[in-house]
Design an enzyme around this catalytic site. Sequence first.
Site, mmCIF file in Angstrom:
data_model
loop_
_atom_site.group_PDB
_atom_site.id
_atom_site.type_symbol
_atom_site.label_atom_id
_atom_site.label_comp_id
_atom_site.label_asym_id
_atom_site.label_seq_id
_atom_site.Cartn_x
_atom_site.Cartn_y
_atom_site.Cartn_z
ATOM 1 N N ILE A 219 0.800 -1.164 0.022
ATOM 2 C CA ILE A 219 -0.154 -0.127 -0.097
ATOM 3 C C ILE A 219 0.892 1.311 -0.147
ATOM 4 O O ILE A 219 0.158 2.311 -0.135
ATOM 5 C CB ILE A 219 -1.038 0.099 1.196
ATOM 6 C CG1 ILE A 219 -0.153 -0.115 2.737
ATOM 7 C CG2 ILE A 219 -1.999 -1.027 1.195
ATOM 8 C CD1 ILE A 219 -1.025 0.375 3.914
ATOM 9 N N GLY B 188 8.707 3.273 -0.837
ATOM 10 C CA GLY B 188 9.722 4.435 -0.855
ATOM 11 C C GLY B 188 11.064 3.808 -0.840
ATOM 12 O O GLY B 188 11.220 2.709 -1.002
ATOM 13 N N ALA B 189 12.177 4.892 -1.170
ATOM 14 C CA ALA B 189 13.392 4.187 -1.036
ATOM 15 C C ALA B 189 13.792 3.429 0.085
ATOM 16 O O ALA B 189 14.812 2.590 0.277
ATOM 17 C CB ALA B 189 14.339 5.340 -1.556
ATOM 18 N N SER B 190 13.311 3.565 1.290
ATOM 19 C CA SER B 190 13.611 2.824 2.633
ATOM 20 C C SER B 190 12.907 1.459 2.573
ATOM 21 O O SER B 190 13.262 0.857 3.495
ATOM 22 C CB SER B 190 13.334 3.685 3.702
ATOM 23 O OG SER B 190 11.850 3.950 3.733
ATOM 24 N N GLY B 191 12.076 1.035 1.488
ATOM 25 C CA GLY B 191 11.387 -0.018 1.653
ATOM 26 C C GLY B 191 9.892 -0.003 1.360
ATOM 27 O O GLY B 191 9.474 0.901 0.526
ATOM 28 N N LYS B 192 9.223 -0.913 1.816
ATOM 29 C CA LYS B 192 7.579 -0.835 1.404
ATOM 30 C C LYS B 192 6.671 -1.095 2.550
ATOM 31 O O LYS B 192 7.073 -1.315 3.709
ATOM 32 C CB LYS B 192 7.310 -2.244 0.450
ATOM 33 C CG LYS B 192 8.276 -2.139 -0.795
ATOM 34 C CD LYS B 192 7.856 -3.536 -1.523
ATOM 35 C CE LYS B 192 8.667 -3.644 -2.768
ATOM 36 N NZ LYS B 192 8.609 -4.599 -3.766
ATOM 37 N N VAL B 193 5.550 -0.516 2.455
ATOM 38 C CA VAL B 193 4.345 -0.851 3.471
ATOM 39 C C VAL B 193 3.421 -1.739 2.944
ATOM 40 O O VAL B 193 2.788 -1.397 1.871
ATOM 41 C CB VAL B 193 3.807 0.541 3.968
ATOM 42 C CG1 VAL B 193 2.819 0.400 4.869
ATOM 43 C CG2 VAL B 193 5.009 1.559 4.422
ATOM 44 N N LYS C 242 5.781 -2.152 7.935
ATOM 45 C CA LYS C 242 6.646 -1.504 6.910
ATOM 46 C C LYS C 242 7.885 -2.443 7.153
ATOM 47 O O LYS C 242 8.608 -2.834 8.015
ATOM 48 C CB LYS C 242 7.181 -0.196 7.959
ATOM 49 C CG LYS C 242 8.165 0.537 7.140
ATOM 50 C CD LYS C 242 8.765 1.814 8.028
ATOM 51 C CE LYS C 242 7.665 2.849 8.178
ATOM 52 N NZ LYS C 242 8.400 4.140 8.982
ATOM 53 N N ASP D 61 10.443 15.259 11.629
ATOM 54 C CA ASP D 61 10.124 15.169 10.470
ATOM 55 C C ASP D 61 8.527 15.274 10.267
ATOM 56 O O ASP D 61 8.027 14.306 9.685
ATOM 57 C CB ASP D 61 10.532 14.040 9.710
ATOM 58 C CG ASP D 61 10.425 13.726 8.230
ATOM 59 O OD1 ASP D 61 10.241 14.844 7.562
ATOM 60 O OD2 ASP D 61 10.381 12.639 7.559
#
Length: 987
Positions: free
Chosen positions: A689, A692-697, A711, A820
């Site tokens: 859903i 991002g560059a850090s991974g997936k959700v 995450k 952030d």
Amino acid sequence: MPPSPSLSSFFPIFLFFSILQSTHLFSLALNEEGILLLRANLPIPGWSAAAATPCNWTGVACNRFGSVAALSLSGASLSGAFPISLCDLPSLSNLSLSNNSINSSLPAAVSACRNLVSLDLSQNLLVGSIPSTLSDLPFLRHLNLEGNSFSGQIPPSFGTFRQLETLILTENLLTGPIPAALGNITTLKRLLLPYNHFSPSPIPPELGNLTDLEELWISDCGLTGPFPPSLGRLQRLRNLDLSDNLLSGPLPSQIMGLTSIEQMELYNNSFSGSLPQLGWSHLTNLRRLDASMNKLSGTIPTELCGLPLESLNLYENKLEGLIPESIALSANLIELKLFANPLSGLLPRDLGKNSPLQILDVSYCNLTGGIPEFLCSNGALEALILISNDFSGSIPASVAKCRTLQRVRMRGNRLSGEVPDEFWGLPNAYLLELHGNLFSGGVSPLIAGATNLSTLSISSNNFSGSLPREIGSLDALIELSASGNVFSGEIPSSIVNLKQLGRLDLSNNDISGGIPIGIHELVQLNELNLAQNRLSGPIPDEIGDLPVLNYLDLSNNRFSGEIPASLQNLKLNKLNLSSNLLTGNTPPLFAGDAYSDSFLGNPGLCIRASGSCSRGGSGRSRVFLWILRSSFAAAALVFLAGVVCFVIKYRKLGRMKRNRGAATKWTSFYKLGFSESEISDCLKEANVIGRGASGKVYQAVLSNGETVAVKKLHDRAIRDASSNATISSLDSDGDGFETEVETLGRIRHKNIVRLWCCCSAGRCKLLVYEYLPNGSLGDVLHKGAKRILDWPTRFKIALDAAEGLSYLHHDSVPPVVHRDVKSNNILLDGDFCAKIADFGVAKVVKKTANNGLESMSVIAGSYGYIAPEYAYTLRVNEKSDIYSFGVVLLELVTGRPPIDPEFGEKDLAAWVRSTLESHGTSDVVDPKLGLAKFEEQVGRLLDIGLLCTSNLPIARPSMRRVVNMLQELVALIPKSQEKKPRNSILI
């Protein structure tokens, strides 16, 4: 026939009309100064070559000869380099380019503006050194460079200014010592140098030569040494502020020379010793003295208190002894703050009798006796703060009738007697705190008149009788704490009308009856504590419909019947239903050790654990007896079941090991209603859903029907800096996974997303959160296919998010800075309740050795949300979160993203400011909103957003203050609908 005219006879006529035509054309041509202004390429609306002169242009003023004398272009959305060509205007004497985005260095050629009398470049982005050539301007009287990023030292050449009267260098990055040469500017009347990074050094004694000086402000500049005796020569000084430095020693006797001083602030220094007997009677014009937050000792001088002071702030020192009676003689006294000193004795008997006293705060002292009866004699008292003393006696009748009172805090004294009826109904009071005294009697029905009351704290007294039904008319009430009294009767049914109520604590009283019907209407209720009463009947099923309830204590009552299954809908941090008369079975979600103490003392209740049932009356002992009486056959069955489970889990483990993203080490932060092993089976591409560059959700629907968000982070991934993403999610001193686990693992708050559990295995890390079906605020606001949010929903989101951030800054131990804050990190549940998420770059606030804030090795945050000072200081500070939150508020009002091509080089905050100034509110507010009933509230929320995004961090309110301001807006909604004119919010 007359002779025909010759050609030569027509020549004079032709020449006349030619001259006339050329003169007319010249009158229509823009003059040379106008052409010069256009060539500067300043994007100012209305500047056009069609005019004959620029004298009527926006921001332009001409002298009597028609020459440009002044340019006032404050907030004109200017950017880029300083327009040095303006110095070619021969008569230019006043130039103001403040509150823009000029981001170059200031060229030395600025000295070509030879006729300048006033130069204001404040609140820009200017960098580099301050040009030493500025002192070459022979007529310059006012120089304002406040709120830039100038670095290096103050040029020693500044000592050669000939006529300078005002020098403002506030909030820059200046270093080095304050130059002694400033003492040569004998014409100087105002010298403002605060909030710079000067080298630790004493105040130059040469500043004592500035005998015309009226204001000297050098706060937070690293000043050391004793209070400078040379300042005693500044006989015209009215305002002296040396706050937040490292000054030490006593105030010198030479200060007797300051006979015209009106304000002297010595706030937050490191003074030691006692306030000296300096002959204070010489300071006959002294109006405001602030020597708070120091190490001053000894007694408060009687002569000092005998002056006609308006404000005396000596709080947070080591002053002892009596408060001089002479302070009550001042006819001007408005503010008296002496809190957090080991003072003793009585408050002056006539305090407030002779002056319009507005604020009195003597909390955390050792004062005794009664409350003076004259505090409100002049009808001005707004704040009466007496926390944690040893005051006794009753509330004077005159104080009880003080209709101007707004904050009353008397917690932790020995005050007694009945509270006067009028006191309950003070119309302007929003905080009434009587906790921890010996008051008796009841709560008067006149409390209906306290229409602004948001907090009523009367716990730990001897109040009795029934709570009046009129309490349900307090629309603004957020907290009602009345525990530890002897209230009786029933809970008034009108209490369900308190739509803003967040905390209801009536525990440890003698209240009977049941919980009022309609309790589910308290949609903001976060804490419900009715323990230790005589309440009876069933627990209402509608309690399970309270959307944000996370604290429920109904213990030690006489509730009967079954536990409503709807309670499983709640996300509870605490549940206590023990010592009642409950029967039936506990709902399945409450089976297990996490709730083992929640149901004790209910003999007829079947507590389910591991598929079996133990009676609540025996508690854990029943479980142990059942184990001891288990048969060998049952043990064998358990053993076989264990073998089967082991085989199943072993096979799953094999699959997990074959999956590189699998996790082998799980850590849970709540009692889970699902198995962690299910999570890995849901990590499929079809369930993604978010990316991002850090991974997936992933969205994971588990076997028990519960939905969670997972995450999946890759090894120390750095998020993309494009598309409004995070600049850096990792500092060099830790990674985002560990930060998020450490932060969210210990935080419990209704407006902060829950981290159910996490796991770590090699290069794959998983974080399992509660699933929030409405996604992020950023998506809802800025993705066209999403639902359009109406104004009440947007306002609720703003208040929810503010309460979450306020908890992080003020109530979390230790405090946390998110770093952030943005709309994409504010998630929305099914009812659009907002929760702060994504703590990958959060930081625990630490103080460094010099009591400063910890510096970071990289910038963290997102484009459009980063506070201006954060980019060059790299200091962790809650003020940067507040700036980011202000941008979110502007997003809610405008419906626009923080960065948009329409803004040009500006961000949302700068665009809002410039648009408001040039076009007004109508061009700023989201056109999708229907504002017929909420126009005033929208405008005030816009004001709060602009306040939070102030360029100066010191000007931004704390998150606790932001929450208070938003809550005050809630209380004003009915009046806002009446469209009555109201003043702006008091900051």
